[in-house]
Design a protein around this motif. Sequence first.
Motif, PDB file in Angstrom:
ATOM      1  N   ASP A  93       0.821  -1.217   0.000  1.00 45.15           N
ATOM      2  CA  ASP A  93       0.000   0.000   0.000  1.00 45.15           C
ATOM      3  C   ASP A  93       0.851   1.262   0.000  1.00 45.15           C
ATOM      4  O   ASP A  93       0.583   2.205  -0.752  1.00 45.15           O
ATOM      5  N   ALA A  94       1.867   1.292   0.840  1.00 44.54           N
ATOM      6  CA  ALA A  94       2.719   2.479   0.917  1.00 44.54           C
ATOM      7  C   ALA A  94       3.445   2.724  -0.396  1.00 44.54           C
ATOM      8  O   ALA A  94       3.557   3.861  -0.865  1.00 44.54           O
ATOM      9  N   CYS A 266      13.094  15.384 -14.284  1.00 48.49           N
ATOM     10  CA  CYS A 266      13.326  14.165 -13.511  1.00 48.49           C
ATOM     11  C   CYS A 266      13.093  14.428 -12.027  1.00 48.49           C
ATOM     12  O   CYS A 266      13.676  15.351 -11.455  1.00 48.49           O
ATOM     13  N   ILE A 267      12.227  13.641 -11.416  1.00 48.27           N
ATOM     14  CA  ILE A 267      11.994  13.675  -9.976  1.00 48.27           C
ATOM     15  C   ILE A 267      12.650  12.438  -9.362  1.00 48.27           C
ATOM     16  O   ILE A 267      12.438  11.319  -9.837  1.00 48.27           O
ATOM     17  N   ILE A 268      13.447  12.637  -8.311  1.00 48.54           N
ATOM     18  CA  ILE A 268      14.125  11.523  -7.641  1.00 48.54           C
ATOM     19  C   ILE A 268      13.767  11.544  -6.157  1.00 48.54           C
ATOM     20  O   ILE A 268      13.888  12.586  -5.499  1.00 48.54           O
ATOM     21  N   THR A 269      13.318  10.409  -5.645  1.00 53.13           N
ATOM     22  CA  THR A 269      13.151  10.247  -4.204  1.00 53.13           C
ATOM     23  C   THR A 269      14.042   9.088  -3.758  1.00 53.13           C
ATOM     24  O   THR A 269      14.259   8.134  -4.514  1.00 53.13           O
ATOM     25  N   PRO A 270      14.593   9.152  -2.538  1.00 53.59           N
ATOM     26  CA  PRO A 270      15.654   8.212  -2.116  1.00 53.59           C
ATOM     27  C   PRO A 270      15.141   6.861  -1.602  1.00 53.59           C
ATOM     28  O   PRO A 270      15.317   6.531  -0.439  1.00 53.59           O
ATOM     29  N   HIS A 271      14.534   6.070  -2.498  1.00 52.75           N
ATOM     30  CA  HIS A 271      14.037   4.735  -2.153  1.00 52.75           C
ATOM     31  C   HIS A 271      13.219   4.788  -0.859  1.00 52.75           C
ATOM     32  O   HIS A 271      13.473   4.041   0.096  1.00 52.75           O
ATOM     33  N   MET A 272      12.216   5.648  -0.874  1.00 52.02           N
ATOM     34  CA  MET A 272      11.436   5.921   0.334  1.00 52.02           C
ATOM     35  C   MET A 272       9.961   5.558   0.178  1.00 52.02           C
ATOM     36  O   MET A 272       9.140   5.927   1.013  1.00 52.02           O
ATOM     37  N   ALA A 273       9.620   4.812  -0.870  1.00 52.90           N
ATOM     38  CA  ALA A 273       8.208   4.530  -1.136  1.00 52.90           C
ATOM     39  C   ALA A 273       7.522   3.853   0.049  1.00 52.90           C
ATOM     40  O   ALA A 273       6.347   4.099   0.311  1.00 52.90           O
ATOM     41  N   GLY A 274       8.242   3.017   0.767  1.00 50.93           N
ATOM     42  CA  GLY A 274       7.636   2.305   1.889  1.00 50.93           C
ATOM     43  C   GLY A 274       7.808   2.993   3.228  1.00 50.93           C
ATOM     44  O   GLY A 274       7.368   2.453   4.249  1.00 50.93           O
ATOM     45  N   ASP A 275       8.430   4.147   3.234  1.00 46.87           N
ATOM     46  CA  ASP A 275       8.801   4.775   4.503  1.00 46.87           C
ATOM     47  C   ASP A 275       7.669   5.624   5.067  1.00 46.87           C
ATOM     48  O   ASP A 275       7.671   6.854   4.992  1.00 46.87           O
ATOM     49  N   THR A 276       6.676   4.952   5.649  1.00 51.18           N
ATOM     50  CA  THR A 276       5.571   5.650   6.303  1.00 51.18           C
ATOM     51  C   THR A 276       5.373   5.077   7.695  1.00 51.18           C
ATOM     52  O   THR A 276       5.798   3.955   7.994  1.00 51.18           O
ATOM     53  N   GLY A 277       4.698   5.843   8.536  1.00 48.99           N
ATOM     54  CA  GLY A 277       4.408   5.357   9.877  1.00 48.99           C
ATOM     55  C   GLY A 277       3.531   4.117   9.859  1.00 48.99           C
ATOM     56  O   GLY A 277       3.711   3.186  10.659  1.00 48.99           O
ATOM     57  N   PHE A 279       3.420   1.866   7.495  1.00 49.56           N
ATOM     58  CA  PHE A 279       4.266   0.747   7.086  1.00 49.56           C
ATOM     59  C   PHE A 279       5.052   0.197   8.277  1.00 49.56           C
ATOM     60  O   PHE A 279       5.128  -1.022   8.476  1.00 49.56           O
ATOM     61  N   ILE A 280       5.625   1.090   9.085  1.00 48.43           N
ATOM     62  CA  ILE A 280       6.401   0.648  10.246  1.00 48.43           C
ATOM     63  C   ILE A 280       5.526  -0.184  11.184  1.00 48.43           C
ATOM     64  O   ILE A 280       5.950  -1.230  11.706  1.00 48.43           O
ATOM     65  N   SER A 281       4.287   0.262  11.396  1.00 46.15           N
ATOM     66  CA  SER A 281       3.385  -0.486  12.279  1.00 46.15           C
ATOM     67  C   SER A 281       3.090  -1.872  11.724  1.00 46.15           C
ATOM     68  O   SER A 281       3.161  -2.874  12.443  1.00 46.15           O
ATOM     69  N   LEU A 282       2.776  -1.928  10.432  1.00 46.30           N
ATOM     70  CA  LEU A 282       2.425  -3.205   9.807  1.00 46.30           C
ATOM     71  C   LEU A 282       3.612  -4.163   9.754  1.00 46.30           C
ATOM     72  O   LEU A 282       3.487  -5.351  10.068  1.00 46.30           O
ATOM     73  N   VAL A 283       4.771  -3.629   9.352  1.00 46.98           N
ATOM     74  CA  VAL A 283       5.927  -4.496   9.186  1.00 46.98           C
ATOM     75  C   VAL A 283       6.465  -4.956  10.550  1.00 46.98           C
ATOM     76  O   VAL A 283       6.973  -6.074  10.680  1.00 46.98           O
ATOM     77  N   SER A 284       6.321  -4.117  11.566  1.00 51.19           N
ATOM     78  CA  SER A 284       6.755  -4.506  12.914  1.00 51.19           C
ATOM     79  C   SER A 284       5.864  -5.603  13.479  1.00 51.19           C
ATOM     80  O   SER A 284       6.349  -6.579  14.070  1.00 51.19           O
TER      81      SER A 284
END
Length: 306
Positions: A93-94, A266-277, A279-284
């Motif tokens: 989802d993230a 060109c838009i660049i983001t630093p491999h952060m697609a999954g970096d959400t609060g 996501f942290i809750s679900l993955v933990s």
Amino acid sequence: MTLRVLVPWQRLVDELTIPGIEPILWHINDDPEDAPPSDVLVTERPSNPQLRSRVSRIKGLKHVHLLSLGYEWVLEHLPEKVSLTNSKGAVEDATAEHCLALILASLRQLSQVGKQQRERNWTRTWTGSLHGSKVVLLGAGGVGNEIRSRLLPFKPAELTTFARTERVHEQGYRIYSLDRLRGFLPTADVVIVALPHTPETEKLIDAEFLSAMKNGALLVNVGRGPIVDTEALLLELLAGRLHAALDVTDPEPLPANHALWSAPNCIITPHMAGDTGQFISLVSELAVNQVIAFAHGEELANQIIN
């Protein structure tokens, strides 16, 4: 017997401090020393590829649980008879949400509008949109499916999905095989990469692929960096012919002096697609459940290697 478990976050230490389990705080990226002997490793994907081999040096290791979907990086470093699981169900989802953000930011030229804001320049800008666009989506796994479901409400004129094997999805739409892809590129407004990195997908997006895309088309990559030939993409960007929105790059991390940073459109983001609060809750939660199940000899979810 106490199960020794390496975890990268204090939150996981706190949640796994239970009878029969000894959580040990150790981060594959940040700790200067190799890991102490342990039974289980819970880990992120190392940002520095040179640190991946640390997995192979963990004495007594029996299981690795990845806090991600991608697992290709760890396979060559996994000791014999060590099992492997990933975080399928916690990441999709993230990543799909971030992919949509990249698409909209690029099509609606938010970088240019942001520049105008800083310059206090009130100039209306005509932009593209997802509504009415022809979209090609590469990937029909968990992330690809979530991206597709988020695209549909924006009413693209066409949304065509490609994957390794041709089939009909359980939701009724057709998935085409990747070998049929080239015929769709000349009319696509947006091409989205949500594929895993495998020998078959290595540099799938090469000079020939990019040259088949129409002028002004947008390439979005939320899969893996090596799927795209960076030098070939850079030439297209510098020529002003294509646009790109990248959450992953090759190399990664992208060196500070790399030309891709300053490439136009060109838009660049630093491999952060999954970096959400969230996501942290679900993955933990998943990681804790996996460790407890392993400690009790129960079947694990998302088994890649038994």
